[in-house]
Design a protein around this motif. Sequence first.
Motif, PDB file in Angstrom:
ATOM      1  N   ASP A  72       0.834  -1.200   0.000  1.00 31.85           N
ATOM      2  CA  ASP A  72       0.000   0.000   0.000  1.00 31.85           C
ATOM      3  C   ASP A  72       0.871   1.254   0.000  1.00 31.85           C
ATOM      4  OD1 ASP A  72      -2.323   1.579   0.174  1.00 31.85           O
ATOM      5  OD2 ASP A  72      -2.265   1.573   2.374  1.00 31.85           O
ATOM      6  N   CYS A  73       1.923   1.265   0.800  1.00 32.65           N
ATOM      7  CA  CYS A  73       2.834   2.401   0.844  1.00 32.65           C
ATOM      8  C   CYS A  73       3.547   2.566  -0.494  1.00 32.65           C
ATOM      9  CB  CYS A  73       3.844   2.190   1.974  1.00 32.65           C
ATOM     10  SG  CYS A  73       4.988   3.569   2.234  1.00 32.65           S
ATOM     11  N   PHE A  74       3.974   1.451  -1.073  1.00 36.82           N
ATOM     12  CA  PHE A  74       4.655   1.504  -2.365  1.00 36.82           C
ATOM     13  C   PHE A  74       3.735   2.074  -3.445  1.00 36.82           C
ATOM     14  CE2 PHE A  74       5.772  -0.060  -6.507  1.00 36.82           C
ATOM     15  CZ  PHE A  74       7.151   0.052  -6.558  1.00 36.82           C
ATOM     16  N   LEU A  75       2.514   1.568  -3.513  1.00 36.94           N
ATOM     17  CA  LEU A  75       1.591   2.011  -4.557  1.00 36.94           C
ATOM     18  C   LEU A  75       1.227   3.482  -4.396  1.00 36.94           C
ATOM     19  CD1 LEU A  75      -0.756  -1.107  -4.735  1.00 36.94           C
ATOM     20  CD2 LEU A  75       1.002  -0.435  -6.392  1.00 36.94           C
ATOM     21  N   ALA A  76       1.053   3.923  -3.153  1.00 37.95           N
ATOM     22  CA  ALA A  76       0.759   5.332  -2.922  1.00 37.95           C
ATOM     23  C   ALA A  76       1.918   6.210  -3.392  1.00 37.95           C
ATOM     24  CB  ALA A  76       0.479   5.575  -1.439  1.00 37.95           C
ATOM     25  N   THR A  77       3.126   5.762  -3.122  1.00 33.73           N
ATOM     26  CA  THR A  77       4.305   6.502  -3.558  1.00 33.73           C
ATOM     27  C   THR A  77       4.400   6.517  -5.078  1.00 33.73           C
ATOM     28  OG1 THR A  77       5.442   5.809  -1.536  1.00 33.73           O
ATOM     29  CG2 THR A  77       6.810   6.677  -3.314  1.00 33.73           C
ATOM     30  N   TYR A  78       4.171   5.381  -5.686  1.00 28.51           N
ATOM     31  CA  TYR A  78       4.203   5.278  -7.149  1.00 28.51           C
ATOM     32  C   TYR A  78       3.189   6.234  -7.777  1.00 28.51           C
ATOM     33  CZ  TYR A  78       3.874   3.255 -11.821  1.00 28.51           C
ATOM     34  OH  TYR A  78       3.849   3.089 -13.198  1.00 28.51           O
ATOM     35  N   ASP A  79       1.971   6.236  -7.247  1.00 34.63           N
ATOM     36  CA  ASP A  79       0.912   7.074  -7.828  1.00 34.63           C
ATOM     37  C   ASP A  79       1.259   8.558  -7.742  1.00 34.63           C
ATOM     38  OD1 ASP A  79      -0.564   4.837  -8.457  1.00 34.63           O
ATOM     39  OD2 ASP A  79      -1.921   5.008  -6.743  1.00 34.63           O
ATOM     40  N   VAL A  80       1.772   8.999  -6.600  1.00 32.18           N
ATOM     41  CA  VAL A  80       2.114  10.410  -6.451  1.00 32.18           C
ATOM     42  C   VAL A  80       3.256  10.780  -7.395  1.00 32.18           C
ATOM     43  CG1 VAL A  80       3.039  12.140  -4.860  1.00 32.18           C
ATOM     44  CG2 VAL A  80       1.254  10.579  -4.096  1.00 32.18           C
ATOM     45  N   CYS A  81       4.245   9.894  -7.507  1.00 30.20           N
ATOM     46  CA  CYS A  81       5.360  10.164  -8.429  1.00 30.20           C
ATOM     47  C   CYS A  81       4.864  10.285  -9.866  1.00 30.20           C
ATOM     48  CB  CYS A  81       6.395   9.046  -8.336  1.00 30.20           C
ATOM     49  SG  CYS A  81       7.438   9.098  -6.885  1.00 30.20           S
ATOM     50  N   VAL A  82       4.031   9.358 -10.293  1.00 27.40           N
ATOM     51  CA  VAL A  82       3.551   9.368 -11.675  1.00 27.40           C
ATOM     52  C   VAL A  82       2.743  10.632 -11.955  1.00 27.40           C
ATOM     53  CG1 VAL A  82       1.949   8.249 -13.280  1.00 27.40           C
ATOM     54  CG2 VAL A  82       3.630   6.887 -12.028  1.00 27.40           C
ATOM     55  N   GLU A  83       1.878  11.020 -11.022  1.00 27.02           N
ATOM     56  CA  GLU A  83       1.092  12.231 -11.226  1.00 27.02           C
ATOM     57  C   GLU A  83       1.995  13.457 -11.332  1.00 27.02           C
ATOM     58  OE1 GLU A  83      -2.096  12.663 -11.894  1.00 27.02           O
ATOM     59  OE2 GLU A  83      -2.226  10.476 -11.947  1.00 27.02           O
ATOM     60  N   PHE A 132      13.365   8.018  -6.373  1.00 23.06           N
ATOM     61  CA  PHE A 132      12.004   7.891  -6.891  1.00 23.06           C
ATOM     62  C   PHE A 132      12.003   7.335  -8.311  1.00 23.06           C
ATOM     63  CE2 PHE A 132      11.728  11.153  -3.600  1.00 23.06           C
ATOM     64  CZ  PHE A 132      10.808  10.537  -2.774  1.00 23.06           C
ATOM     65  N   ALA A 133      13.020   7.698  -9.101  1.00 20.48           N
ATOM     66  CA  ALA A 133      13.151   7.116 -10.433  1.00 20.48           C
ATOM     67  C   ALA A 133      13.332   5.615 -10.328  1.00 20.48           C
ATOM     68  CB  ALA A 133      14.337   7.750 -11.162  1.00 20.48           C
ATOM     69  N   HIS A 134      14.117   5.185  -9.356  1.00 20.16           N
ATOM     70  CA  HIS A 134      14.329   3.747  -9.156  1.00 20.16           C
ATOM     71  C   HIS A 134      13.017   3.053  -8.805  1.00 20.16           C
ATOM     72  CE1 HIS A 134      16.096   0.011  -7.600  1.00 20.16           C
ATOM     73  NE2 HIS A 134      17.219   0.356  -8.210  1.00 20.16           N
ATOM     74  N   LEU A 135      12.234   3.673  -7.932  1.00 20.44           N
ATOM     75  CA  LEU A 135      10.959   3.062  -7.533  1.00 20.44           C
ATOM     76  C   LEU A 135      10.017   2.930  -8.723  1.00 20.44           C
ATOM     77  CD1 LEU A 135       8.974   3.664  -4.322  1.00 20.44           C
ATOM     78  CD2 LEU A 135       7.798   3.977  -6.494  1.00 20.44           C
ATOM     79  N   VAL A 136       9.886   4.009  -9.509  1.00 20.55           N
ATOM     80  CA  VAL A 136       8.903   4.031 -10.592  1.00 20.55           C
ATOM     81  C   VAL A 136       9.332   3.185 -11.782  1.00 20.55           C
ATOM     82  CG1 VAL A 136       7.826   5.547 -12.311  1.00 20.55           C
ATOM     83  CG2 VAL A 136       7.939   6.261  -9.927  1.00 20.55           C
TER      84      VAL A 136
END
Length: 242
Positions: free
Chosen positions: A84-95, A133-137
């Motif tokens: 859940d934490c990962f997906l929330a972070t991914y979504d904010v980064c993508v937006e 954040f680039a690494h995560l996304v």
Amino acid sequence: MSGTAGTPRTFPGDAPPAATPVLPRGRHGLPHAFIVTNQRRRLRIAIAEACAEKSYPAVRIKDITDGAKVSRRTFYDLFSDKEDCFLATYDVCVESVFLSLSRAYAAAGDTWEARVGAALRRLLELCAENPAFAHLVVVDVHTAGRVALERHDATLRRFAAFLEPGRSGLPPALANYGPLTEAVIGGLCEALYNRIKVGDAEQLPELTQQLHYCTLVPFLGHSKALAASQSAPPEPAESVPA
């Protein structure tokens, strides 16, 4: 009131480029909404940094809470689990990235080639400015489970919209050929993945001209793509917090 603020930290698109400090302990009178926003931001920063260091499968909740300097209870008050934490972070980064690229694209000039170049340059700059954040996304999303992969696929389809105008110059037999755009996006992702994975995100802006050419050539052919990629780049658009 005790404790001191930690090292200033920022999160792309989620806050102005100012400190995201560790909050003081004890009574401090800060509004609850501010506290929650601060803690979420720090947890997203922490999971990105932990994933970049250890890879998503190896990250534990303790790595995230230690990095964010919050309790395990606070983590579970805000997120149901690591995914859940990962997906929330991914979504904010993508937006954040999509907004920044859209602004760069819109402000770059009259030609599609110039707009694509500006958006691509901004993408590479964001990766260089925010390597964790680039690494995560780009990298960790491939090891974060089925839902993360579905989000990733949806993200690629969304970013393919920047290339759609390029189809207008293609022969009729190719103008509606979806795999062409998919192949271009896939190639760009592979180039980013290979460099971010080995820790070379900060050098990505140096590839702007090459990747601009590679993006344009399937649509324009060699001569036009080469000329467009070698032309003087437009002034960058005003950036969003990154």
